[in-house]
Write an enzyme that holds these catalytic residues in place. Structure first.
Site, PDB file in Angstrom:
ATOM      1  N   GLU A 388      70.129 -14.075  45.316  1.00  0.00           N
ATOM      2  CA  GLU A 388      69.733 -15.396  45.805  1.00  0.00           C
ATOM      3  C   GLU A 388      70.662 -16.480  45.254  1.00  0.00           C
ATOM      4  O   GLU A 388      70.370 -17.055  44.215  1.00  0.00           O
ATOM      5  CB  GLU A 388      68.281 -15.655  45.413  1.00  0.00           C
ATOM      6  CG  GLU A 388      67.340 -14.576  45.953  1.00  0.00           C
ATOM      7  CD  GLU A 388      65.885 -14.809  45.567  1.00  0.00           C
ATOM      8  OE1 GLU A 388      65.498 -15.954  45.231  1.00  0.00           O
ATOM      9  OE2 GLU A 388      65.124 -13.834  45.581  1.00  0.00           O
ATOM     10  N   TYR A 389      71.841 -16.765  45.913  1.00  0.00           N
ATOM     11  CA  TYR A 389      72.226 -16.311  47.245  1.00  0.00           C
ATOM     12  C   TYR A 389      73.729 -16.093  47.272  1.00  0.00           C
ATOM     13  O   TYR A 389      74.479 -16.832  46.606  1.00  0.00           O
ATOM     14  CB  TYR A 389      71.850 -17.358  48.284  1.00  0.00           C
ATOM     15  CG  TYR A 389      70.383 -17.658  48.316  1.00  0.00           C
ATOM     16  CD1 TYR A 389      69.509 -16.866  49.074  1.00  0.00           C
ATOM     17  CD2 TYR A 389      69.860 -18.704  47.568  1.00  0.00           C
ATOM     18  CE1 TYR A 389      68.151 -17.146  49.113  1.00  0.00           C
ATOM     19  CE2 TYR A 389      68.501 -18.980  47.599  1.00  0.00           C
ATOM     20  CZ  TYR A 389      67.643 -18.196  48.354  1.00  0.00           C
ATOM     21  OH  TYR A 389      66.311 -18.459  48.373  1.00  0.00           O
ATOM     22  N   MET A 453      63.244 -13.691  53.742  1.00  0.00           N
ATOM     23  CA  MET A 453      62.240 -14.348  52.897  1.00  0.00           C
ATOM     24  C   MET A 453      61.702 -15.609  53.572  1.00  0.00           C
ATOM     25  O   MET A 453      61.992 -16.745  53.180  1.00  0.00           O
ATOM     26  CB  MET A 453      62.849 -14.640  51.521  1.00  0.00           C
ATOM     27  CG  MET A 453      63.192 -13.346  50.785  1.00  0.00           C
ATOM     28  SD  MET A 453      63.886 -13.587  49.133  1.00  0.00           S
ATOM     29  CE  MET A 453      65.545 -14.113  49.540  1.00  0.00           C
ATOM     30  N   ASP A 456      58.142 -20.102  51.208  1.00  0.00           N
ATOM     31  CA  ASP A 456      58.710 -21.093  50.273  1.00  0.00           C
ATOM     32  C   ASP A 456      59.642 -22.079  50.963  1.00  0.00           C
ATOM     33  O   ASP A 456      60.567 -22.603  50.345  1.00  0.00           O
ATOM     34  CB  ASP A 456      59.467 -20.403  49.125  1.00  0.00           C
ATOM     35  CG  ASP A 456      58.534 -19.673  48.173  1.00  0.00           C
ATOM     36  OD1 ASP A 456      57.337 -19.990  48.180  1.00  0.00           O
ATOM     37  OD2 ASP A 456      59.001 -18.800  47.452  1.00  0.00           O
TER      38      ASP A 456
END
Length: 613
Positions: A388-389, A453, A456
């Protein structure tokens, strides 16, 4: 701009460790008393007093004091008690404390076993949960201070033979004057026996049952129950793969501490029947190589028979595998369709990827050697890379170039061969955002799947708001940032050239929330993050479903306004809608972060399984 992939992964591990450290230093007076009987010697008499100190909701400190009230010297003592489910000892001093399920035993150390008449000794501990002790014994006697015989809990409940319709149970004899034992299946008495074995019959194939055993004295009074044992009968087709689509859940290494979540909970909740994959989080990336995160939790922690997936206690034999790895091995034996993948990186531990990729082949080979270490041979089916990332900023920034993701996946496919090679990737579909920063299409050709993902997107790091769902499926009028939704992320990755069947839709088993909110609909102002059990602004679904139930839906997910708090999270109903969308888009399935956030019955994991078919 706040990263779309935020705190709930490795930061939770860090918070768990801080939480355990906090338990060791807080002390405030708050007392409860429990009297215990004297030891077995006729001339001896003793009591024990339980004193509870600070209690901060999720934990407490306490101590036991053993006092010799007789006329002869006590040379050793053993104190036993039961805590209710959810309460446990997390650290201790001045005694040797062990447990079997909810039954706890403390034995004197070398320096406090001898107690002169009228003298006392104490030992202390920190605990989690809020329960009080019961069923306590001192040197095998009842806890009323009279020295009358009492009954202990049968120990070591296990199953040594399981068939389609039968389960044979064994246990260790309880202390005290035992007349017989009652065997309870799912809380109902099904047999009475004077032996320490019983074969339960007439069961359904492919079905899980939970057993306990209690001792009874001559007057029919029962002692404390053994630790529960869950056994699944064979056959019935219940252990077949749940479907053609991926249903992947993350298991956090640090969850065995403050969260008290263990591999056995995956079985007890029925979630194991729904899963196709488990990602074990996280290993670290250091000095260009993969390394273990927490070796104690990973492969050294002792699991008793009651805590264990198989119902068999770990051993201290030299070289024996213990900890989460052994529990995962047992899980795979029970559910052979589940693939277990070791995930490396995460929010906090992604910093080493850039340096490691200066020598991709060395990096990949080090990870292969660790994942396939002979000490845990057969536990893992491959590797997950959670960077990430690449070529973008997360907790830190990387500038390796857009081709680095493809280079990494190529190197790992070369090292791991036909084992699984997967990655968790960004869902930032904003113009010039993180998806645009790396060649995910190039890397996808070497991957079994990519977990997007899609959560968030929004949260209380924007302390004043506006309130917004952290995992919107689609855009909506008033969304704070264009490109921050699941549909946009999937569309951008597919447009880049990633095959949709290699993409997994992400689901968060938690909510994100603000405090000081008066507006029920999204878009309201706030004064800061809402309180959470482990971290401000974030809370498990199992807590929010009871404390702050949904009051509306937007963009395919739920939100809740309760008092002055505003939360957003997915429910079984919104997950059903998201799974329909994923299937219509031709995606390979779904994944979620993380298992311990679900209810005890695995409501969210079951919703994913049902939705994927």
């Amino acid at each position: 701009m706040r990263s779309a992939r935020s705190a709930p992964r490795e930061r939770r591990g860090r918070l768990s460790r801080r939480f355990l450290a906090l338990l060791a230093v807080l002390t405030l007076p708050l007392t409860g008393l429990v009297a215990l009987a004297g030891p077995a010697q006729a001339a001896e008499s003793a009591t024990a007093t339980y004193t509870k100190g600070a209690d901060w909701g999720t934990g407490f400190d306490a101590k036991w004091t053993v006092t010799n009230t007789g006329t002869t010297t006590i040379t050793s003592w053993t104190l036993e008690w039961d805590f209710p489910a959810g309460t446990s000892v997390t650290s201790h001093w001045d005694a040797r404390v062990t447990s079997s399920g909810n039954h706890w035993t403390a034995r004197n150390t070398a320096w406090n076993g001898t107690i002169a008449p009228g003298a006392s000794v104490s030992f202390g501990f920190n605990g989690s949960g809020g329960g009080s002790p019961s069923g306590c014994l001192l040197n095998g006697r009842a806890c009323d201070g009279t020295g009358q015989p009492g009954l202990g809990a049968p120990g070591g409940l296990t199953s040594d033979q399981v068939g389609e319709n039968t389960v044979r149970l064994r246990w260790n004899a309880a202390s005290g004057d035992v007349r017989d034992y009652q065997v309870l299946r799912d809380g109902r008495a099904v047999a009475t026996t004077t032996a320490t074995t019983h074969t339960d019959t007439g069961l359904s194939a492919g079905t899980s049952y939970t057993y306990t055993v209690v001792a009874r004295d001559a007057n029919g009074r029962t002692g404390p129950a053994s630790s529960p044992l869950t056994v699944r009968t064979t056959g019935g087709g219940g252990q077949q793969p749940p479907g053609d689509h991926v249903n992947l859940g993350y298991f956090t290494e640090w969850g065995v501490y403050g969260r008290n979540y263990h591999v056995k909970d995956i079985v007890d909740s029925g979630t194991a029947e729904q899963l196709t994959h488990i990602n074990y989080a996280f290993g670290n990336v250091q000095n260009g190589e993969c390394t273990i995160g927490d070796s104690y939790a990973a492969h050294d922690r002792f699991y008793s028979a009651a805590e264990s997936v198989s119902g068999q206690a770990d051993t201290w034999d030299n070289g024996a595998l213990r900890g989460n790895f052994n529990q995962l091995r047992q899980l795979k034996e029970m559910y052979p369709h589940i693939k277990v993948v070791w995930s490396f990186g995460g929010w906090t531990w992604s910093g080493g990827f850039g340096d490691a990729m200066r020598d991709p082949q060395r990096f990949a080979q080090s990870c292969y050697d660790l994942v396939n270490d002979p000490r845990w041979a057969g536990v893992f089916d491959g590797i997950d890379l959670d960077w990430e990332y690449p070529n973008a900023c997360g907790l830190g920034c990387d500038s390796s170039g857009p081709e680095v993701f493809e280079d990494m996946m190529r190197a790992f496919r070369g090292a791991f061969g036909d084992q699984l090679v997967t990655a968790a990737i960004t869902a930032d579909a904003s113009e010039g955002g993180k998806i645009d920063a790396a060649d995910y299409a190039g890397g996808a050709q070497y991957a079994d799947h990519l977990a997007v993902m899609t959560y968030d997107f929004f949260g209380a790091w924007a302390t004043a708001g506006p309130t917004a769902p952290h995992s919107p499926l689609t855009a909506y009028n008033g969304i704070p940032q264009q490109g921050f939704n699941s549909e946009a992320a999937i569309d951008r990755l597919v447009a880049q050239g990633v095959p949709p069947e290699k993409l997994l839709l992400g689901i968060g088993f938690y909510g994100r929330g603000w405090n000081g909110v008066t507006q029920a609909a999204p878009g309201g102002s706030a004064s800061g993050p809402a309180p959470g059990t482990y971290e401000q602004g974030i809370e498990d679904y199992k807590v929010l479903a009871e404390r702050c139930p949904p009051t509306g839906t937007i963009a395919g997910t739920a939100y809740a306004h309760c008092g002055n708090q505003w939360w957003s999270y997915d429910t079984p109903a919104t997950i059903a809608g998201k799974m329909d969308w994923a299937l219509n888009e031709g995606l390979g399935g779904a994944f979620f972060w993380e298992l311990s956030g679900d209810t005890a019955d695995g409501d969210l994991a079951h919703a994913i399984g049902a939705g994927l078919g």
